[in-house]
Design a protein around this motif. Structure first.
Motif, PDB file in Angstrom:
ATOM      1  N   GLN A  49     -62.731 -26.523  -7.062  1.00 37.02           N
ATOM      2  CA  GLN A  49     -61.541 -27.210  -7.551  1.00 37.02           C
ATOM      3  C   GLN A  49     -60.279 -26.439  -7.199  1.00 37.02           C
ATOM      4  O   GLN A  49     -59.259 -27.031  -6.813  1.00 37.02           O
ATOM      5  N   ALA A  50     -60.345 -25.110  -7.318  1.00 37.37           N
ATOM      6  CA  ALA A  50     -59.172 -24.285  -7.028  1.00 37.37           C
ATOM      7  C   ALA A  50     -58.771 -24.370  -5.556  1.00 37.37           C
ATOM      8  O   ALA A  50     -57.582 -24.449  -5.224  1.00 37.37           O
ATOM      9  N   LEU A  51     -59.759 -24.376  -4.668  1.00 38.55           N
ATOM     10  CA  LEU A  51     -59.478 -24.460  -3.234  1.00 38.55           C
ATOM     11  C   LEU A  51     -58.809 -25.781  -2.867  1.00 38.55           C
ATOM     12  O   LEU A  51     -57.795 -25.808  -2.162  1.00 38.55           O
ATOM     13  N   ILE A  52     -59.382 -26.889  -3.357  1.00 37.38           N
ATOM     14  CA  ILE A  52     -58.829 -28.199  -3.023  1.00 37.38           C
ATOM     15  C   ILE A  52     -57.472 -28.398  -3.683  1.00 37.38           C
ATOM     16  O   ILE A  52     -56.546 -28.962  -3.094  1.00 37.38           O
ATOM     17  N   PHE A  53     -57.329 -27.907  -4.920  1.00 31.44           N
ATOM     18  CA  PHE A  53     -56.037 -28.006  -5.615  1.00 31.44           C
ATOM     19  C   PHE A  53     -54.962 -27.239  -4.857  1.00 31.44           C
ATOM     20  O   PHE A  53     -53.842 -27.725  -4.661  1.00 31.44           O
ATOM     21  N   THR A  54     -55.286 -26.029  -4.414  1.00 31.28           N
ATOM     22  CA  THR A  54     -54.326 -25.221  -3.658  1.00 31.28           C
ATOM     23  C   THR A  54     -53.922 -25.909  -2.367  1.00 31.28           C
ATOM     24  O   THR A  54     -52.741 -25.953  -1.996  1.00 31.28           O
ATOM     25  N   LEU A  55     -54.908 -26.469  -1.688  1.00 32.69           N
ATOM     26  CA  LEU A  55     -54.653 -27.183  -0.435  1.00 32.69           C
ATOM     27  C   LEU A  55     -53.597 -28.270  -0.634  1.00 32.69           C
ATOM     28  O   LEU A  55     -52.585 -28.315   0.079  1.00 32.69           O
ATOM     29  N   TYR A  56     -53.815 -29.126  -1.629  1.00 30.99           N
ATOM     30  CA  TYR A  56     -52.908 -30.254  -1.815  1.00 30.99           C
ATOM     31  C   TYR A  56     -51.624 -29.873  -2.547  1.00 30.99           C
ATOM     32  O   TYR A  56     -50.630 -30.606  -2.463  1.00 30.99           O
ATOM     33  N   ALA A  57     -51.632 -28.745  -3.256  1.00 31.96           N
ATOM     34  CA  ALA A  57     -50.381 -28.250  -3.839  1.00 31.96           C
ATOM     35  C   ALA A  57     -49.415 -27.862  -2.718  1.00 31.96           C
ATOM     36  O   ALA A  57     -48.209 -28.142  -2.782  1.00 31.96           O
ATOM     37  N   ILE A  58     -49.940 -27.218  -1.684  1.00 28.38           N
ATOM     38  CA  ILE A  58     -49.121 -26.856  -0.523  1.00 28.38           C
ATOM     39  C   ILE A  58     -48.587 -28.119   0.152  1.00 28.38           C
ATOM     40  O   ILE A  58     -47.407 -28.209   0.512  1.00 28.38           O
ATOM     41  N   VAL A  59     -49.460 -29.109   0.323  1.00 31.17           N
ATOM     42  CA  VAL A  59     -49.053 -30.373   0.940  1.00 31.17           C
ATOM     43  C   VAL A  59     -47.924 -31.019   0.146  1.00 31.17           C
ATOM     44  O   VAL A  59     -46.899 -31.445   0.703  1.00 31.17           O
ATOM     45  N   THR A  60     -48.079 -31.082  -1.161  1.00 35.79           N
ATOM     46  CA  THR A  60     -47.112 -31.774  -2.018  1.00 35.79           C
ATOM     47  C   THR A  60     -45.741 -31.122  -1.978  1.00 35.79           C
ATOM     48  O   THR A  60     -44.716 -31.798  -1.804  1.00 35.79           O
ATOM     49  N   VAL A  61     -45.700 -29.815  -2.121  1.00 37.87           N
ATOM     50  CA  VAL A  61     -44.418 -29.107  -2.201  1.00 37.87           C
ATOM     51  C   VAL A  61     -43.681 -29.145  -0.861  1.00 37.87           C
ATOM     52  O   VAL A  61     -42.481 -29.464  -0.801  1.00 37.87           O
ATOM     53  N   LEU A  62     -44.369 -28.835   0.219  1.00 33.62           N
ATOM     54  CA  LEU A  62     -43.700 -28.733   1.519  1.00 33.62           C
ATOM     55  C   LEU A  62     -43.350 -30.085   2.121  1.00 33.62           C
ATOM     56  O   LEU A  62     -42.340 -30.214   2.821  1.00 33.62           O
ATOM     57  N   SER A  63     -44.161 -31.107   1.845  1.00 30.98           N
ATOM     58  CA  SER A  63     -43.936 -32.400   2.505  1.00 30.98           C
ATOM     59  C   SER A  63     -42.674 -33.097   2.009  1.00 30.98           C
ATOM     60  O   SER A  63     -42.059 -33.873   2.744  1.00 30.98           O
TER      61      SER A  63
ATOM     62  N   TRP B 211     -60.116 -18.951   1.218  1.00 25.16           N
ATOM     63  CA  TRP B 211     -58.720 -19.262   0.907  1.00 25.16           C
ATOM     64  C   TRP B 211     -57.908 -19.525   2.167  1.00 25.16           C
ATOM     65  O   TRP B 211     -56.962 -20.326   2.141  1.00 25.16           O
ATOM     66  N   TRP B 212     -58.250 -18.865   3.255  1.00 23.53           N
ATOM     67  CA  TRP B 212     -57.494 -19.074   4.498  1.00 23.53           C
ATOM     68  C   TRP B 212     -57.584 -20.520   4.994  1.00 23.53           C
ATOM     69  O   TRP B 212     -56.553 -21.142   5.286  1.00 23.53           O
ATOM     70  N   PRO B 213     -58.789 -21.100   5.106  1.00 25.53           N
ATOM     71  CA  PRO B 213     -58.837 -22.509   5.501  1.00 25.53           C
ATOM     72  C   PRO B 213     -58.111 -23.425   4.519  1.00 25.53           C
ATOM     73  O   PRO B 213     -57.476 -24.405   4.937  1.00 25.53           O
ATOM     74  N   ALA B 214     -58.202 -23.127   3.216  1.00 22.34           N
ATOM     75  CA  ALA B 214     -57.518 -23.962   2.225  1.00 22.34           C
ATOM     76  C   ALA B 214     -56.006 -23.943   2.462  1.00 22.34           C
ATOM     77  O   ALA B 214     -55.344 -24.990   2.440  1.00 22.34           O
ATOM     78  N   ILE B 215     -55.457 -22.765   2.699  1.00 18.10           N
ATOM     79  CA  ILE B 215     -54.016 -22.632   2.934  1.00 18.10           C
ATOM     80  C   ILE B 215     -53.622 -23.295   4.249  1.00 18.10           C
ATOM     81  O   ILE B 215     -52.616 -24.023   4.334  1.00 18.10           O
ATOM     82  N   ILE B 216     -54.419 -23.057   5.284  1.00 19.11           N
ATOM     83  CA  ILE B 216     -54.098 -23.606   6.610  1.00 19.11           C
ATOM     84  C   ILE B 216     -54.197 -25.129   6.618  1.00 19.11           C
ATOM     85  O   ILE B 216     -53.314 -25.820   7.143  1.00 19.11           O
ATOM     86  N   ILE B 217     -55.260 -25.672   6.014  1.00 15.04           N
ATOM     87  CA  ILE B 217     -55.377 -27.130   5.949  1.00 15.04           C
ATOM     88  C   ILE B 217     -54.230 -27.711   5.126  1.00 15.04           C
ATOM     89  O   ILE B 217     -53.724 -28.801   5.412  1.00 15.04           O
ATOM     90  N   GLY B 218     -53.789 -26.973   4.110  1.00 14.55           N
ATOM     91  CA  GLY B 218     -52.625 -27.392   3.335  1.00 14.55           C
ATOM     92  C   GLY B 218     -51.375 -27.482   4.194  1.00 14.55           C
ATOM     93  O   GLY B 218     -50.586 -28.429   4.076  1.00 14.55           O
ATOM     94  N   LEU B 219     -51.174 -26.516   5.077  1.00 14.77           N
ATOM     95  CA  LEU B 219     -50.016 -26.537   5.980  1.00 14.77           C
ATOM     96  C   LEU B 219     -50.113 -27.710   6.964  1.00 14.77           C
ATOM     97  O   LEU B 219     -49.113 -28.371   7.263  1.00 14.77           O
ATOM     98  N   VAL B 220     -51.322 -27.951   7.471  1.00 18.10           N
ATOM     99  CA  VAL B 220     -51.525 -29.095   8.375  1.00 18.10           C
ATOM    100  C   VAL B 220     -51.214 -30.397   7.641  1.00 18.10           C
ATOM    101  O   VAL B 220     -50.519 -31.275   8.158  1.00 18.10           O
ATOM    102  N   GLY B 221     -51.717 -30.509   6.418  1.00 15.73           N
ATOM    103  CA  GLY B 221     -51.473 -31.707   5.627  1.00 15.73           C
ATOM    104  C   GLY B 221     -50.005 -31.897   5.298  1.00 15.73           C
ATOM    105  O   GLY B 221     -49.496 -33.026   5.304  1.00 15.73           O
ATOM    106  N   ALA B 222     -49.298 -30.803   5.025  1.00 18.24           N
ATOM    107  CA  ALA B 222     -47.858 -30.885   4.750  1.00 18.24           C
ATOM    108  C   ALA B 222     -47.109 -31.383   5.978  1.00 18.24           C
ATOM    109  O   ALA B 222     -46.195 -32.209   5.880  1.00 18.24           O
ATOM    110  N   GLY B 223     -47.506 -30.872   7.144  1.00 17.73           N
ATOM    111  CA  GLY B 223     -46.897 -31.337   8.384  1.00 17.73           C
ATOM    112  C   GLY B 223     -47.143 -32.817   8.593  1.00 17.73           C
ATOM    113  O   GLY B 223     -46.244 -33.558   8.999  1.00 17.73           O
ATOM    114  N   HIS B 224     -48.366 -33.258   8.277  1.00 16.36           N
ATOM    115  CA  HIS B 224     -48.669 -34.679   8.456  1.00 16.36           C
ATOM    116  C   HIS B 224     -47.837 -35.549   7.516  1.00 16.36           C
ATOM    117  O   HIS B 224     -47.285 -36.581   7.934  1.00 16.36           O
ATOM    118  N   GLN B 225     -47.758 -35.178   6.244  1.00 19.66           N
ATOM    119  CA  GLN B 225     -47.042 -36.012   5.287  1.00 19.66           C
ATOM    120  C   GLN B 225     -45.543 -36.072   5.604  1.00 19.66           C
ATOM    121  O   GLN B 225     -44.902 -37.104   5.428  1.00 19.66           O
TER     122      GLN B 225
END
Length: 477
Positions: free
Chosen positions: A303-317, A365-379
């Motif tokens: 849960q923490a990994l997926i939450f972190t991923l989408y938290a990055i997406v939400t804030v940056l996008s 944690w690295w993939p979670a953060i990186i996928i979050g950055l990719v997702g932020a770029g997409h959004q």
């Protein structure tokens, strides 16, 4: 000046949040609950996610035209009713499977069937078809969300604000994905995966009540005063200088004629190359963290990994939607040029996907953060590419063009999800015999898909720029 437009933007945000919650229930219950019960492989799951994408694509082709024809209010109500009903129907798949498989008289007996047996194969086959039916209904309704939401944005916001407004309601996709790992696995573990589908699906019916009483066209809304109405229509003065342009705002474009414009193909190209990246991570991230690192979606770490991923997406996008406004207001750029420059910047975010697998060797944690950055770029990219439709097409055609582009995005998603499911199953079976860039077996399969995701946006932007090198609005003759 009243600010009713922002209340409606908030309602669009909630609808998009519910939209993505409904999509996420399957991915967050797949590995731990549904896969062992129905004896699925990644190939089965890839088939379901990919066909959801193609159902969605086909529905999008007509959803935009449907919203333009039915009107924003009724069109949106019908769309969310259909997708909420489809979401709830998933809960019946286990019960329905028992009617078609001999020797299995209860849902509990499905999991007890011996793996690899003929009965297990029958359960997998029947259940896949049942889930495909439910995903088809879900896709049919969800196809109406973005055409309707983009149309509302064009109705209530001037061009300079549309990308920002779109980024705000589009953040619902990230928030839905953010909330999903915190509630869906808990619901599934406490009440069964079936109740997770029912409870999340029912949220859409609640939203319908608010939409019915809050939305009217700005000219007809009792909540919009003269000051806000003047602000909303600030672009109209220049456009009304040309009677031809003003008339075109009320003239619809036949579906086939839409494909004769380079602007349409620019939007199609951008969506085709990039939507699949977002949907791949949306559907496969929970499975990835469990297969690669052993963290189940219902576990605290998962849960923490997926939450972190989408938290990055939400804030940056969200900043991604504000960036073109900064270029337009501060730099004096024309809106379309500012949007394309912003999108070019966002094409570099997905390149981080190249480092997800190598860095994952040291920590999940690295993939979670990186996928979050990719997702932020997409959004951020998504908020701007949707707004290019409002830049270049009359309001009467916005939902139609958005639907056509969303269809292309669904086709791209179909390809990447179907290929991924087949690739992951094949790579797992081959083990060390399957290698790519230093990785073996299933990790090598992930690395291949991550490489595709990394370059997709640069390709999409380049083709868009070739098709429409500078701002050129469509004028209907």
């Amino acid at each position: 000046m009243s600010n009713w437009r922002w209340w409606l933007c908030s309602l669009l945000f909630v609808a998009t949040t519910v939209n993505y919650l409904d999509r996420q229930v399957l991915s967050l219950t797949y590995e731990e609950f549904i896969k062992p019960e129905f004896h699925w492989t990644d190939d089965h799951y890839g088939t379901i996610t990919s066909f959801f994408s193609i159902f969605y694509a086909i529905a999008c082709l007509f959803a935009g035209k449907f919203v333009d024809w039915m009107g924003t209010k009724k069109g949106y109500l019908i769309a969310i009713f259909v997708w909420s009903a489809g979401a709830c129907l998933h809960a019946l798949c286990g019960w329905a499977t028992t009617f078609f498989v001999d020797g299995v008289d209860s849902v509990a007996a499905l999991r007890a069937v011996e793996a690899g047996s003929n009965a297990a194969l029958a359960i997998a086959t029947v259940s896949v078809y049942l889930f495909l039916l439910c995903r088809g209904i879900l896709a049919l309704g969800e196809a109406g969300n973005f055409p309707a939401a983009i149309k509302v944005t064009a109705e209530y916001f001037p061009k300079k604000d549309r990308a920002f407004a779109t980024s705000l309601f589009n953040a619902g996709a990230s928030v839905g994905a953010l909330a999903a790992p915190l509630c869906i696995p808990v619901l599934a573990k406490s009440f069964g995966w079936e109740m997770a589908f029912i409870i999340i699906g029912a949220l859409g019916f609640i939203w319908m009540f608010f939409w019915q009483f809050m939305y009217d066209k700005p000219e007809e809304s009792k909540h919009v005063n003269e000051g806000e109405l003047e602000y909303i229509h600030q672009d109209d003065a220049a456009e009304q200088a040309s009677a031809k342009t003003a008339a075109s705002e009320e003239t619809s474009i036949p579906m086939l004629k839409c494909f004769t414009y380079r602007q349409t193909w620019s939007f199609i190209t951008g969506k085709f190359f990039t939507d699949g990246v977002w949907w791949f991570f949306l559907f496969w991230a929970p499975s990835y963290f469990q297969n690669q690192f052993g963290y189940k979606a219902s576990s605290g770490m998962g849960q923490a990994l997926i939450f972190t991923l989408y938290a990055i997406v939400t804030v940056l996008s969200i900043f991604g939607g504000y960036l073109p406004k900064l270029f337009v207001v501060k730099k004096g750029m024309e809106p379309y040029s500012g949007r394309m420059l912003s999108m070019l910047i966002f094409t570099f975010f997905p390149l981080f996907a190249l480092f997800a697998q190598p860095l994952g060797a040291s920590s999940a944690w690295w993939p979670a953060i990186i996928i979050g950055l990719v997702g932020a770029g997409h959004q951020a990219w998504s908020a701007n590419i949707f707004s290019t439709v409002g830049d270049m097409f009359p309001k009467s055609a916005i939902a139609t063009i958005t639907g056509i582009g969303s269809m292309a995005g669904g086709c791209g998603s179909f390809l990447i999800n179907k290929v991924s499911g087949n690739l992951f199953t094949y790579a797992e079976e081959q083990g060390s015999a399957f290698q790519f860039m230093g990785f073996e077996g299933k990790p090598a399969g992930y690395m291949i898909i991550f490489c595709v995701c990394a370059v997709a946006y640069l390709i999409g932007w380049s083709v868009m720029k070739l098709l429409v090198p500078k701002y050129k609005p469509v004028v209907i003759k």
